[in-house]
Design an enzyme around this catalytic site. Structure first.
Site, PDB file in Angstrom:
ATOM      1  N   LYS A 119      -1.409  -4.557   9.277  1.00 54.95           N
ATOM      2  CA  LYS A 119      -1.546  -3.288   8.568  1.00 54.95           C
ATOM      3  C   LYS A 119      -2.026  -3.517   7.133  1.00 54.95           C
ATOM      4  CE  LYS A 119       1.404   0.824   7.757  1.00 54.95           C
ATOM      5  NZ  LYS A 119       2.782   1.336   8.020  1.00 54.95           N
ATOM      6  N   SER A 200       3.078   5.716  10.083  1.00 54.42           N
ATOM      7  CA  SER A 200       1.905   5.393   9.290  1.00 54.42           C
ATOM      8  C   SER A 200       1.111   4.202   9.820  1.00 54.42           C
ATOM      9  CB  SER A 200       2.312   5.122   7.844  1.00 54.42           C
ATOM     10  OG  SER A 200       3.128   3.951   7.748  1.00 54.42           O
ATOM     11  N   THR A 221       9.372   2.570   7.440  1.00 51.56           N
ATOM     12  CA  THR A 221      10.433   3.042   6.566  1.00 51.56           C
ATOM     13  C   THR A 221      11.291   4.049   7.323  1.00 51.56           C
ATOM     14  OG1 THR A 221       8.971   2.751   4.657  1.00 51.56           O
ATOM     15  CG2 THR A 221      10.957   4.086   4.318  1.00 51.56           C
ATOM     16  N   GLY A 223      10.155   5.593  11.029  1.00 52.07           N
ATOM     17  CA  GLY A 223       9.329   5.994  12.157  1.00 52.07           C
ATOM     18  C   GLY A 223       7.941   5.419  12.222  1.00 52.07           C
ATOM     19  N   SER A 224       7.536   4.621  11.258  1.00 51.86           N
ATOM     20  CA  SER A 224       6.123   4.240  11.171  1.00 51.86           C
ATOM     21  C   SER A 224       5.695   3.115  12.098  1.00 51.86           C
ATOM     22  CB  SER A 224       5.756   3.880   9.727  1.00 51.86           C
ATOM     23  OG  SER A 224       5.737   5.045   8.936  1.00 51.86           O
TER      24      SER A 224
END
Length: 563
Positions: A119, A200, A221, A223-224
Site C-alpha cells: 500500500k 482504504s 485503523t 476496517g481498511s
C-alpha cells in the site's frame, strides 16, 4: 435437524447460482492453456505461494519471469481500475539478483523471488514515493526502509510496486469515495463495472483479487483491510496491534493502526504474515508480543481446526436495517451450519453489552483525532530525510491541500482534519485518556474480550460487513474469508459521493473470525477449515481480468534466445 438441512440446501443453492451466473465469464479464464514446457500451471489469478515456489525451485520459470508477467497484467487493467500507483523501477534487477542467489543455493524462504505489492503508505527507501495518495508528500524521502519493507526484502520477496488507497487512508474527508486519491485517481473493483472497491486498502484488494502479484499488504485503523477484502473476494488478516511494526507507515492512530496481508487464500495470507510479524526496535508496541518465536501460521492451516471450538455470534452487531445486510444474513446463517458440521460449537446471541453506548458516544472519533494530530508529525513527517513541500504538521498538510488544485478541495472536503485541529489536544492529554479508556472498556470488557470470557468462547464470528469496529478499538485480530456474493437480482445502489456502485450483482462479501489479542494462529486455523469446506472464492468471477500468463512470458524469453 430440519433447520440444519434447510440451511445446507440454501448454501448449496447460493453456490450453484454463483457458479452458473459466472460460467460464461469463467470459461475465458479456465479454458486457456497455462502450461509451461508441457507442464500444466494454474492461471496467475489462482496461483498460490506453493505453486510459485515449486515452479521457481524446478526452474519452470524465474523470478524475472514473474515480475514481467505480473507487470504486464497490471498494465492490462490499470487504466480501467487504477489499483497500482507506481511500479518499482528496480523490480527486474532485484528479481535477477534473487534468481542468481537461488542458482547458488541461497533461498531466503518460501517468498524468495515472489512479487508482492504494498500500500502507498508503507515507506520504502528506494526510488518509489510514499505519499498516502497526496501531492503533499510527493518526492519526500525516508531515511530507511520501514520494518514492513525490510522484512519483505529479508524474506526474499520482490516489492513490485505501490497500490492506490483512499487518500490519507480514508482520514481526510466526510465527502469522498473509497479508493480515490489525488495521485492515484479512482480505484474500482473488478466484480461489477464501477464497483466501489471499499477502503482504504482499495488498490491492495483489487490487485490481489486479480492476481497482479501473489498478494498485497494493506493497513487498517478501522476496517481498511477487512472491508476491501470483504468486497474483493479475499482473505484479509487484520493482525493484533503490535504484531506487525508500523514505523514509517503513514499513521492515523498508534493505538489502532496495524499492517496485514490481503491474499486469495488463507495459506497465502499466512505465509505473508509469517514474513512480516515480529518485534522491531522502531515500534515499541511490538514489545507486547507475548512469544519469543513467531507461531507457524502456515502450519496453523489445519482442516480440523474447527473441531471442539466454541464460537460465539454477537447478533446485536448485525444491523438488519442496513440495506446491504439482507442478502448476507441468510448465507451467514447457512455458514454457521458448515461450522457445526466441522465440529464447532456455535453459541448464538453472545451479544456485546457495550454496543449501544459505543454508538451513542463520540469516544472513538476523539481518540482518532487526538492520535492523528499527534502521530502524523511525530511518527512520520519529522522522520523524513527530504520534505520538499515543508509539511511538518497536520495544519501544514491541510494548507497544502487547500492550495493545490489536484487535491480536489473543496469538492472533497477536509472536515476530518478540521475536527482534529479544532479538538485542541493530542494523545498525551487527560482528555484523550478519558476517551480512550471509555473506548476500550466498551469495546473490550463490554465487547470482544467480555463475550469471549463470559461465554467461555474460543472465537467470535460475524459477517465481515459488521466485524471491524469493536476489534479495531481494542487492537484485537480478525481474519475474513470469502462467503458469497450479491445475487443477480440485486438493485444497484451508488455510494454517498455518487460516483461508484456500492451494492450490485456479483459483489463479494465475507465472514470474519475474531479472537483475543495475538490469537492469529487460532483464527487462521478456523478460517482455513471454513475456506477448505466451501471454496467460495472460486465461484465468484471478476467481470474484467488480465490475460497475460507466465507461459506467455516464458515462451517470449525462449523465442528471444533463439533469435
Amino acid at each position: 435437524m430440519a433447520a440444519s438441512s434447510s440451511s445446507f440446501r440454501l448454501f448449496a443453492l447460493i453456490l450453484t447460482w454463483l457458479s452458473l451466473a459466472n460460467l460464461v465469464v469463467s470459461l475465458s479464464c479456465f479454458n486457456q492453456s497455462t502450461a509451461i514446457n508441457g507442464k500444466p500451471f494454474p492461471p496467475l489469478i489462482e496461483a498460490t505461494t506453493e505453486d510459485l515456489a515449486v515452479g521457481l525451485e524446478s526452474g519452470l520459470f524465474t523470478s524475472v519471469d514473474l515480475v514481467k508477467a505480473y507487470t504486464a497484467r497490471i498494465m492490462e487493467v490499470n487504466s480501467t481500475l487504477h489499483m497500482v500507483t507506481e511500479l518499482n523501477p528496480d523490480a527486474l534487477s532485484i528479481a535477477a539478483q534473487l534468481d542468481a542467489q537461488r542458482a547458488n543455493g541461497t533461498v531466503m524462504g518460501p517468498l524468495h523471488g515472489i512479487p508482492i505489492l504494498i500500500k502507498n503508505n508503507i515507506a520504502t527507501a528506494d526510488k518509489m514515493d510514499n505519499t498516502a495518495g497526496s501531492y503533499a508528500l510527493a518526492g519526500a524521502k525516508v531515511p530507511r526502509d520501514s520494518t514492513m519493507a525490510a522484512k519483505l526484502r529479508q524474506a526474499g520477496a520482490v516489492i513490485l510496486g505501490k497500490t492506490n488507497l483512499s487518500q490519507w487512508a480514508n482520514y481526510r474527508s466526510d465527502n469522498t469515495s473509497n479508493g480515490w486519491s489525488a495521485i492515484g485517481g479512482q480505484t474500482q473493483g473488478a466484480y461489477y463495472p464501477g464497483q466501489d472497491p471499499s477502503g482504504s486498502s482499495s488498490g491492495s484488494g483489487v490487485s490481489s483479487a486479480l492476481g497482479l502479484a501473489l498478494a498485497a499488504l494493506g493497513t487498517e485503523t478501522d476496517g481498511s483491510i477487512l472491508s476491501p477484502s470483504d468486497v474483493n473476494n479475499l482473505v484479509g488478516i487484520k493482525p493484533t496491534v503490535g504484531l506487525t511494526a508500523r514505523d514509517l507507515v503513514i499513521p492515523i492512530s498508534e493505538h489502532q493502526d496495524t499492517v496485514g496481508p490481503m491474499a486469495r487464500t488463507v495459506k497465502d495470507a499466512a505465509y505473508l504474515l509469517s514474513a512480516i510479524a515480529g518485534k522491531s526496535p522502531y515500534d515499541n508496541y511490538t514489545d507486547a508480543i507475548p512469544f519469543d518465536t513467531i507461531p507457524d501460521y502456515v502450519a496453523a492451516c489445519n482442516f480440523s481446526a474447527l473441531r471442539g471450538k466454541r464460537i460465539g455470534v454477537p447478533r446485536n452487531l448485525i444491523d438488519l436495517s442496513y440495506d446491504r445486510a439482507a442478502p448476507i444474513v441468510p448465507v451467514f446463517n447457512a455458514a454457521l451450519d458448515i461450522l457445526r458440521a466441522a465440529g464447532a460449537i456455535i453459541v448464538d446471541n453472545t451479544n456485546f453489552t457495550g454496543y449501544e453506548a459505543l454508538n451513542e458516544g463520540n469516544y472513538s472519533n476523539i481518540v482518532l483525532e487526538a492520535d492523528f494530530i499527534s502521530d502524523l508529525p511525530k511518527e512520520y513527517l519529522s522522520q523524513l530525510s527530504y520534505n520538499p513541500n515543508n509539511v511538518h504538521s497536520l495544519a501544514d498538510v491541510r494548507n497544502f491541500t487547500h492550495a493545490f488544485p489536484l487535491e480536489d478541495w473543496p469538492e472533497r472536503d477536509t472536515l476530518v482534519w478540521d475536527g482534529a485541529l479544532e479538538l485542541g489536544f493530542g494523545n498525551t492529554s487527560p482528555e484523550f485518556w478519558s476517551n480512550y479508556t471509555m473506548n476500550t472498556y466498551l469495546a473490550g470488557p463490554l465487547g470482544v474480550t467480555g463475550a469471549l470470557r463470559n461465554y467461555s468462547l474460543d472465537a467470535l464470528v460475524l459477517p465481515t460487513e459488521f466485524s471491524p469496529n469493536f476489534p479495531a478499538l481494542i487492537g484485537s485480530p480478525v481474519v475474513t474469508v470469502p462467503l458469497g456474493a450479491y445475487p443477480p437480482n440485486t438493485t444497484v445502489l451508488v455510494n454517498g459521493f455518487g460516483t461508484l456502485n456500492a451494492t450490485a450483482p456479483n459483489i463479494p462479501f465475507g465472514i470474519s473470525f475474531m479472537g483475543p489479542h495475538f490469537s492469529e494462529e487460532l483464527l487462521i486455523g478456523l478460517a482455513y477449515a471454513f475456506e477448505q469446506r466451501t471454496m467460495v472464492r472460486n465461484s465468484i468471477i471478476p467481470y474484467i481480468q488480465p490475460t497475460t500468463e507466465l507461459v506467455d512470458v516464458v515462451n517470449e524469453r525462449r523465442r528471444s534466445k533463439k533469435v
